[in-house]
Design a protein around this motif. Structure first.
Motif, PDB file in Angstrom:
ATOM      1  N   PRO A 238       0.847  -1.207   0.000  1.00 49.72           N
ATOM      2  CA  PRO A 238       0.000   0.000   0.000  1.00 49.72           C
ATOM      3  C   PRO A 238       0.873   1.245   0.000  1.00 49.72           C
ATOM      4  O   PRO A 238       2.038   1.197   0.442  1.00 49.72           O
ATOM      5  N   ASP A 239       0.336   2.331  -0.491  1.00 48.93           N
ATOM      6  CA  ASP A 239       1.073   3.595  -0.356  1.00 48.93           C
ATOM      7  C   ASP A 239       0.548   4.417   0.821  1.00 48.93           C
ATOM      8  O   ASP A 239       1.054   5.498   1.100  1.00 48.93           O
ATOM      9  N   ALA A 240      -0.468   3.885   1.510  1.00 51.90           N
ATOM     10  CA  ALA A 240      -0.983   4.536   2.716  1.00 51.90           C
ATOM     11  C   ALA A 240      -1.635   3.493   3.611  1.00 51.90           C
ATOM     12  O   ALA A 240      -2.214   2.516   3.123  1.00 51.90           O
ATOM     13  N   ILE A 241      -1.520   3.718   4.916  1.00 57.79           N
ATOM     14  CA  ILE A 241      -2.145   2.842   5.911  1.00 57.79           C
ATOM     15  C   ILE A 241      -2.915   3.716   6.882  1.00 57.79           C
ATOM     16  O   ILE A 241      -2.403   4.718   7.397  1.00 57.79           O
ATOM     17  N   PRO A 264       6.911   9.320   5.431  1.00 55.84           N
ATOM     18  CA  PRO A 264       5.781   8.946   4.566  1.00 55.84           C
ATOM     19  C   PRO A 264       6.140   8.727   3.093  1.00 55.84           C
ATOM     20  O   PRO A 264       5.247   8.488   2.295  1.00 55.84           O
ATOM     21  N   GLU A 265       7.426   8.845   2.730  1.00 52.48           N
ATOM     22  CA  GLU A 265       7.767   8.827   1.316  1.00 52.48           C
ATOM     23  C   GLU A 265       7.263   7.566   0.619  1.00 52.48           C
ATOM     24  O   GLU A 265       6.684   7.643  -0.480  1.00 52.48           O
ATOM     25  N   ASP A 266       7.488   6.405   1.231  1.00 54.77           N
ATOM     26  CA  ASP A 266       7.035   5.152   0.629  1.00 54.77           C
ATOM     27  C   ASP A 266       5.611   4.803   1.054  1.00 54.77           C
ATOM     28  O   ASP A 266       4.799   4.377   0.226  1.00 54.77           O
ATOM     29  N   ILE A 267       5.320   4.955   2.325  1.00 58.47           N
ATOM     30  CA  ILE A 267       3.988   4.648   2.864  1.00 58.47           C
ATOM     31  C   ILE A 267       3.607   5.741   3.856  1.00 58.47           C
ATOM     32  O   ILE A 267       4.329   5.975   4.839  1.00 58.47           O
ATOM     33  N   ALA A 268       2.494   6.402   3.601  1.00 66.17           N
ATOM     34  CA  ALA A 268       1.950   7.363   4.565  1.00 66.17           C
ATOM     35  C   ALA A 268       1.154   6.602   5.622  1.00 66.17           C
ATOM     36  O   ALA A 268       0.579   5.544   5.337  1.00 66.17           O
ATOM     37  N   LEU A 269       1.102   7.145   6.821  1.00 64.51           N
ATOM     38  CA  LEU A 269       0.517   6.403   7.938  1.00 64.51           C
ATOM     39  C   LEU A 269      -0.326   7.324   8.810  1.00 64.51           C
ATOM     40  O   LEU A 269       0.129   8.399   9.221  1.00 64.51           O
TER      41      LEU A 269
END
Length: 333
Positions: A238-241, A264-269
């Protein structure tokens, strides 16, 4: 054995009723009798058995708080709010933890009924309104923290969980995220409402929402899910969780950073609750703020109002509004 009223009476050379009057109606005693009883109490270290007195009277100046998962920081804040209001109004407060178990929740309610508490604040796992309405018929009032079916006998204090989910979803869309993973507990209605809010926000967009069930919403759960994400091919991650609470989000964050995945560059949270650990984490966590202390105070105050006037109509609950606190886990430095 602890000293009894009879022991105090014998040492003071007075009757048991005189000791009882000293404890409950001291104005009816003369100074001489009062001085004898006071000296005997001090010598014996006598402590009145308040529980026994209340049981004889058929009631108690006591309230109960039943938590869903006492180990989560959000519930620390909620319980502190209830406790502060109870103390300010002269009530004792007893705590119990259901630990996300329906049988334990039922037993906790039964236990507090047996102990004749006057009221209960509960953050429930399941629909407890029918049971609480039975208690109301017996004079025990209650307030549920969370959504409930309409009831003229059971109060509620609510938070706009669905609105919080919408805020989180809209924020992720605004920063260009389209492959969103939601981590929640389907057994908890508030978690489901947060998911529905997320879906509201992405409806009509090109974003996709994937859901993974998290049984207990703990940091350990987040670490486990994070390990599974790390093992996924980069293109499939995912690109966000969006996690249903901050502790799960912090567990995921820890695992991602350990394995060189950038947030957050790879995955925002995004988390939920905005507990203290959210802004204290290595990458400060964007979170939907749920004011646990204020909600606890509101629940405690609502219960005490019921007890002050049991015949009054319950006010329609106005949900606490959600607020998104944006930090580095979604927008970077």
């Amino acid at each position: 054995m602890p000293a009894s009223v009879k022991d105090v009476a014998a040492l003071a050379g007075v009757s048991s009723s005189t000791v009882s009057n000293y404890l409950n109606h001291p104005h009816v005693l003369g100074e001489s009798s009062a001085a004898k009883v006071r000296a005997a109490i001090e010598q014996l270290g006598y402590v009145p058995n308040e529980s026994a007195r209340q049981l004889r009277a058929g009631s108690s100046k006591a309230l109960a708080l039943i938590l869903l998962d006492a180990w989560l920081p959000y519930f620390h804040e909620l319980s502190r709010g209830v406790e502060d209001v109870a103390r300010e109004e002269g009530w004792s407060l007893f705590f119990s933890n259901s630990n996300r178990d329906a049988d334990t929740e039922r037993r906790n309610i039964d236990m507090f009924e047996a102990h004749r508490v006057q009221g209960i604040v509960i953050y429930p796992l399941q629909d407890v309104v029918p049971r609480l309405e039975q208690l109301a018929d017996r004079g025990i009032r209650s307030v549920v923290v969370g959504p409930i079916p309409d009831s003229a006998m059971v109060g509620s204090v609510r938070f706009d969980d669905r609105g919080g989910g919408r805020l989180a979803g809209a924020h992720l869309l605004s920063i260009g995220r389209r492959r969103i993973l939601f981590l929640g507990a389907p057994s908890v209605s508030q978690s489901n409402d947060r998911l529905q809010g997320l879906r509201d926000a992405v409806d009509g967009s090109d974003a996709e929402v994937t859901v993974v069930d998290v049984p207990h919403l703990t940091t350990e759960d987040g670490l486990d899910i994070g390990a599974r994400i790390v093992e996924m091919p980069t293109a499939e991650r995912p690109d966000a969780i969006f996690a249903a609470n901050d502790m799960v989000a912090i567990g995921v964050l820890t695992q991602l950073l350990r394995h060189g995945i950038r947030v957050p560059e790879d995955i925002a949270l995004i988390g939920f609750d905005d507990v203290a650990q959210a802004h204290q984490s290595v990458v400060p966590l964007t979170s939907v703020r749920q004011p646990g202390y204020e909600i606890g105070r509101a629940a405690g105050a609502a219960l005490i109002r019921q007890l002050a006037d049991p015949t009054a109509d319950l006010p329609a609950p106005t949900p606490f509004a959600a607020e998104l606190v944006v930090r580095e886990s979604t927008v970077g430095r």
